[in-house]
Design an enzyme around this catalytic site. Sequence first.
Site, PDB file in Angstrom:
ATOM      1  N   ARG A   1      30.131 -32.928  52.830  1.00 29.60           N
ATOM      2  CA  ARG A   1      29.003 -32.021  53.048  1.00 29.60           C
ATOM      3  C   ARG A   1      28.416 -32.288  54.426  1.00 29.60           C
ATOM      4  O   ARG A   1      28.705 -33.310  55.064  1.00 29.60           O
ATOM      5  CB  ARG A   1      27.920 -32.237  51.985  1.00 29.60           C
ATOM      6  CG  ARG A   1      27.253 -33.586  52.075  1.00 29.60           C
ATOM      7  CD  ARG A   1      26.065 -33.734  51.128  1.00 29.60           C
ATOM      8  NE  ARG A   1      25.447 -35.053  51.299  1.00 29.60           N
ATOM      9  CZ  ARG A   1      24.340 -35.445  50.695  1.00 29.60           C
ATOM     10  NH1 ARG A   1      23.712 -34.634  49.859  1.00 29.60           N
ATOM     11  NH2 ARG A   1      23.848 -36.653  50.904  1.00 29.60           N
TER      12      ARG A   1
ATOM     13  N   GLN B   1      19.955 -41.904  51.040  1.00 40.61           N
ATOM     14  CA  GLN B   1      19.300 -43.191  50.802  1.00 40.61           C
ATOM     15  C   GLN B   1      20.131 -44.328  51.414  1.00 40.61           C
ATOM     16  O   GLN B   1      19.589 -45.252  52.032  1.00 40.61           O
ATOM     17  CB  GLN B   1      19.138 -43.421  49.282  1.00 40.61           C
ATOM     18  CG  GLN B   1      18.092 -42.552  48.612  1.00 40.61           C
ATOM     19  CD  GLN B   1      18.600 -41.203  48.108  1.00 40.61           C
ATOM     20  OE1 GLN B   1      19.556 -40.636  48.654  1.00 40.61           O
ATOM     21  NE2 GLN B   1      17.957 -40.672  47.096  1.00 40.61           N
TER      22      GLN B   1
ATOM     23  N   HIS C   1      18.895 -29.447  54.032  1.00 40.70           N
ATOM     24  CA  HIS C   1      20.058 -28.968  53.264  1.00 40.70           C
ATOM     25  C   HIS C   1      20.782 -27.846  53.992  1.00 40.70           C
ATOM     26  O   HIS C   1      20.154 -26.920  54.521  1.00 40.70           O
ATOM     27  CB  HIS C   1      19.617 -28.473  51.891  1.00 40.70           C
ATOM     28  CG  HIS C   1      18.934 -29.515  51.070  1.00 40.70           C
ATOM     29  ND1 HIS C   1      19.532 -30.698  50.704  1.00 40.70           N
ATOM     30  CD2 HIS C   1      17.685 -29.561  50.541  1.00 40.70           C
ATOM     31  CE1 HIS C   1      18.697 -31.420  49.982  1.00 40.70           C
ATOM     32  NE2 HIS C   1      17.562 -30.758  49.876  1.00 40.70           N
TER      33      HIS C   1
HETATM   34  O1  URC Z   1      21.652 -37.878  49.720  1.00 40.98           O
HETATM   35  C1  URC Z   1      21.101 -37.292  48.767  1.00 40.98           C
HETATM   36  N1  URC Z   1      20.212 -37.979  47.998  1.00 40.98           N
HETATM   37  C2  URC Z   1      19.581 -37.396  46.936  1.00 40.98           C
HETATM   38  O2  URC Z   1      18.773 -38.053  46.233  1.00 40.98           O
HETATM   39  C3  URC Z   1      19.875 -36.041  46.657  1.00 40.98           C
HETATM   40  N2  URC Z   1      19.436 -35.167  45.702  1.00 40.98           N
HETATM   41  C4  URC Z   1      20.046 -33.984  45.949  1.00 40.98           C
HETATM   42  O3  URC Z   1      19.876 -32.947  45.269  1.00 40.98           O
HETATM   43  N3  URC Z   1      20.881 -34.079  47.017  1.00 40.98           N
HETATM   44  C5  URC Z   1      20.793 -35.358  47.479  1.00 40.98           C
HETATM   45  N4  URC Z   1      21.373 -35.997  48.531  1.00 40.98           N
END
Ligand code: URC
Length: 298
Positions: A174, A218, A246
Amino acid sequence: MGIALGPNQYGKAEVRLVTVDRQGPVHHLKDVTVSTSLRGGLERTHLTGDNTDVVATDTQKNTVYAFAADGVGQIEDFALRLAEHFTGAFEHITGARMLISEHGWNRIDVDGTPHEHAFSRAGGEERTTAVTVQDGRAWVVSGLTGLTVLKSTGSEFHGFPRDEYTTLAETTDRILATAVTARWRYSAASGIDWALSFDEIRRTLLEAFAAKHSLSLQQTLYAMGEAVLEARPEVAEIRLSLPNKHHFLVDLSPFGLSNENEVFHAADRPYGLIEGTVIRDDEPADAAGLAWYSLPEF
Ligand SMILES: O=c1[nH]c(=O)c2[nH]c(=O)[nH]c2[nH]1
């Protein structure tokens, strides 16, 4: 039942200051926003309207402009100068907090040559500092905001729990994009080359973002903070706030087209907001004197 005045502070917010160094034909710009805030024995003005102890916010603003006549220099040095002035010059002022954001400017290239006195604003990014002086101690928390970065591959997200409300597809490829806000607390308030430290921390953040194969934002956050603490001994703690900008794959099938991870909708909201602190395990989570002014929690 008694009623008492609780903690209070006051100052001039968002003093916009631009300086032009025109000592030679090549000019240098400094563009900052300064917010001053003072604390101390200010009961009289609150309780009786006696302003004997009130350094007027107008005076605070003027002081910022006046001090700039000597040059702003590094924002940490400027903030320390101001904070120490206010706490030193006025008997009733016992604490001062100076927040400074620096707005970056790039020279405009004309025929491939940087122009001597024409600049363009660096996109959205700001360098910040929050200096606190209290009881003879000083804390410096510097940082940056608006450092927008993107990886077009090298990012996965899967293995999360699924319930009746989960629709998000798992992905092994992604786009990962974020606008970094970082705040780091220095372990000392002097003896640090602020400019060098900032440049190296910024470079380290960028390199760590780029190098980390990400299984979650994270994980990337931790890798970025860890890299800074490994590279920069003068940093005690770093906090990162990473909006997950996003990029949704557009379904092109209604148009009879396929989409091989090439066409995305860059959504602005809502967005995931990933926040965290990376700290040396021998550091207190927050120095006691920072309680009032504490590090922004995001
Ligand atoms: O890297 C991500 N952490 C998330 O906690 C999360 N939650 C989500 O919907 N997409 C992502 N991407």
